[in-house]
Design a protein around this motif. Structure first.
Motif, PDB file in Angstrom:
ATOM      1  N   GLU A   1       0.829  -1.200   0.000  1.00  0.00           N
ATOM      2  CA  GLU A   1       0.000   0.000   0.000  1.00  0.00           C
ATOM      3  C   GLU A   1       0.865   1.251   0.000  1.00  0.00           C
ATOM      4  O   GLU A   1       1.898   1.301   0.678  1.00  0.00           O
TER       5      GLU A   1
ATOM      6  N   ASP B   1      -3.229   5.365  -6.897  1.00  0.00           N
ATOM      7  CA  ASP B   1      -2.423   4.170  -7.173  1.00  0.00           C
ATOM      8  C   ASP B   1      -1.174   4.519  -7.966  1.00  0.00           C
ATOM      9  O   ASP B   1      -1.199   5.398  -8.832  1.00  0.00           O
TER      10      ASP B   1
ATOM     11  N   TRP C   1       0.694  -0.239 -10.982  1.00  0.00           N
ATOM     12  CA  TRP C   1      -0.452  -1.089 -10.665  1.00  0.00           C
ATOM     13  C   TRP C   1      -1.379  -1.249 -11.870  1.00  0.00           C
ATOM     14  O   TRP C   1      -1.975  -2.305 -12.046  1.00  0.00           O
TER      15      TRP C   1
ATOM     16  N   PRO D   1      -4.131  -4.067  -1.964  1.00  0.00           N
ATOM     17  CA  PRO D   1      -3.136  -3.233  -1.291  1.00  0.00           C
ATOM     18  C   PRO D   1      -3.048  -3.597   0.193  1.00  0.00           C
ATOM     19  O   PRO D   1      -4.062  -3.725   0.870  1.00  0.00           O
TER      20      PRO D   1
END
Length: 148
Positions: A75, A87, A91, A109
């Protein structure tokens, strides 16, 4: 002759021993791979030079070889020098690679310290260290069950 795209002999040998719930970490170039891994996990270094190879390239190869039932990412931090709004771009690359592999799994995450804990278990069998320079590119795969 192998039918999948993963041809690295050491990685193939380790994945051949993997069972349901085994975990495989594809680590970016900043990940502390020597110290943050499971007690039985093997380390394969594919970090040739900065940016070569990337986590997404390794993900493509690994997904061609094993079933995956869960995928965790580290995360992002919301404050401090490594903070991001939203993000990380990598990702989206992962989501496309996962879709292209025909896998219906969402990225999960996971808070940084919980991610390190997840990697430090007995189920962690392999860390593949890349030279990826993108922030938050670490990705932890949980091996699923072969259904065919």
């Amino acid at each position: 002759m192998l039918r999948h795209t993963l041809i690295h002999p050491q990685i193939n040998a380790i994945l051949g021993t993997a069972g349901h719930h085994s975990s495989i970490l594809i680590a970016d170039g900043n990940y502390p791979a020597a110290s943050k891994r499971g007690p039985r996990a093997e380390l394969v270094s594919l970090n040739l030079m900065p940016g070569v190879v990337t986590c997404n390239q390794v993900l493509q190869a690994v997904l061609s070889a094993i079933p995956v039932e869960a995928i965790q990412t580290m995360e992002t931090e919301t404050s401090g020098p490594y903070a991001l709004d939203g993000d990380p771009p990598v990702w989206d690359e992962y989501r496309e690679t996962i879709r292209a592999a025909g896998i219906n799994v969402e990225l999960q995450p996971t808070e940084k310290w919980a991610f390190y804990e997840a990697v430090s278990t007995n189920d962690h069998i392999l860390t593949i260290q890349t030279a990826d320079q993108q922030r938050y590119a670490n990705i932890l795969l949980t091996v699923g069950v072969r259904m065919d």
